[in-house]
Design a protein around this motif. Structure first.
Motif, short mmCIF file in Angstrom:
data_model
loop_
_atom_site.label_atom_id
_atom_site.label_comp_id
_atom_site.label_asym_id
_atom_site.label_seq_id
_atom_site.Cartn_x
_atom_site.Cartn_y
_atom_site.Cartn_z
N ARG A 1 -28.36 -20.69 -26.82
CA ARG A 1 -28.07 -20.94 -25.40
C ARG A 1 -29.34 -21.21 -24.64
NH1 ARG A 1 -31.37 -17.21 -23.19
NH2 ARG A 1 -30.79 -15.05 -23.42
N ALA B 1 -30.47 -20.51 -20.65
CA ALA B 1 -29.93 -19.68 -19.56
C ALA B 1 -30.80 -19.77 -18.31
CB ALA B 1 -29.80 -18.24 -20.05
N GLU C 1 -27.66 -18.46 -14.76
CA GLU C 1 -27.88 -17.04 -14.50
C GLU C 1 -28.10 -16.83 -12.99
OE1 GLU C 1 -30.44 -15.26 -17.53
OE2 GLU C 1 -28.59 -15.25 -18.68
N1 GLU Z 1 -32.41 -16.66 -16.58
C1 GLU Z 1 -33.60 -16.07 -17.10
C2 GLU Z 1 -34.78 -16.60 -16.35
O1 GLU Z 1 -34.79 -17.78 -16.03
C3 GLU Z 1 -33.83 -16.37 -18.56
C4 GLU Z 1 -32.86 -15.68 -19.41
C5 GLU Z 1 -33.07 -15.75 -20.90
O2 GLU Z 1 -33.30 -16.83 -21.45
O3 GLU Z 1 -32.93 -14.70 -21.49
O4 GLU Z 1 -35.72 -15.88 -16.13
#
Ligand code: GLU
Length: 315
Positions: free
Chosen positions: A13, A15, A49
């Motif tokens: 994934r 995120a 996220e």
């Molecule tokens: N959303 C998180 C961030 O941009 C990254 C999450 C992940 O890849 O674990 O800091």
């Protein structure tokens, strides 16, 4: 007779937090996770996220999805938004509360800053070390946040990064009881990411080296919730000419997808992959083949190890 080996299917994934458009650094993480998934014949998901409501920028999610699509990085399932998954995080928190692993905390940021040395640099999702003041009860004060006990058991978390090798962190000593539900009512990144990786069946996490420091906390939480631990690989970071990690806060430019191959060539160079010309799909296919043959860890392991040593800084 030996039984045949059964490999879990690969599910990776990307995120992103929708706090702004993808910049050159976040495109490296996106491309790396996409290539590693494709090289394994696996699936690749995108999860927005957006649990951190105050930092979420309206429209940034759609902008990021459009940037990924322009670069030919298409997910295998419709994207998920963390803001629509609160019930899952709440259920995990209730489970931890019921087992005495989570407790309410009345401490303000000022209280915690007073009890621990200030951080000179602030790695992504870093917390001030919490000394555990409210573990013994609220002493009549009002609870503001919920924290996880990190002494059950109090032993260092050892894990293996596919690019950077063996890692160890004593979560209780180095981080302390960390936040699950923030004082402002937002679920913490650590809880949401652990619940989602398990719920979405993620087997491999590929992300920027500035998130290395979060991994032990996430593994500790997976163990508390009896969830599987994915394999982790942290990718090299992109630095600005002054040597600092590129971040939205220090003015990193949005990836210009008017020329997606140019943007991808820059990201691929960070991953030790040769520049390509011609069609986008052919470039991606060529890099996938190279990643499959050499393995992500041998292609970008050395650069990732350097980044992990210097990975502090905001996103
Ligand atoms: N959303 C998180 C961030 O941009 C990254 C999450 C992940 O890849 O674990 O800091």
């Amino acid at each position: 007779m030996q039984s045949p080996k059964v490999f879990a299917p690969y599910r990776g994934r990307f995120a992103p937090s929708p706090t702004g458009p993808l910049h050159a650094g976040s495109l490296v993480a996106a491309l790396a996770s996409w290539l590693d998934a494709r090289a394994h014949g696996g699936q690749w998901l995108v999860r927005i996220e957006d649990v951190d409501h105050p930092r979420t920028v309206a429209g940034a999610d759609q902008y990021i999805l459009a940037q990924l699509a322009a670069c030919g990085l298409h997910p295998d399932a419709p994207p998920a938004w963390q803001s629509q998954r609160s019930a899952l995080y709440q259920a995990a928190l209730e489970q931890l509360k019921a087992r005495g692993l989570a407790y309410p905390c009345a401490c303000s940021r000022k209280d915690i800053e007073g009890a621990s040395p200030a951080l000179a640099t602030r790695p992504r999702h870093a917390e001030l070390r919490y000394s555990g003041t409210c573990r013994a009860g609220l002493q009549g004060k009002a609870g503001r946040a919920w924290r996880l006990r990190t002494d059950q058991p109090a032993e260092p978390i050892a894990w293996h990064d596919r690019a950077c090798g063996p890692q160890v962190q004593d979560v209780e000593a180095q981080v302390g009881d960390f936040v699950l539900l923030r004082a402002d009512g937002c679920f913490a990144y650590q809880l949401a990411v652990v619940v989602d990786d398990a719920d979405q069946g993620i087997t491999h996490v590929v992300r920027g080296a500035d998130l290395m420091d979060n991994t032990a906390r996430q593994i500790y939480l997976q163990r508390c919730l009896q969830l599987p631990t994915p394999q982790y690989l942290h990718t090299p970071l992109v630095c600005a000419p002054d040597g600092h990690k590129l971040s939205k806060q220090n003015g990193a430019q949005a990836v210009d997808v008017a020329d997606p191959l140019r943007a991808l060539n820059q990201a691929a160079a960070v991953l030790g992959l040769p520049p390509q010309s011609g069609a986008l799909s052919q470039a991606l296919a060529h890099w996938t083949a190279l990643t499959a043959v050499h393995g992500a860890q041998s292609l970008w392991g050395a650069a990732a190890r350097r980044s992990a040593g210097a990975g502090a800084g905001p996103t």
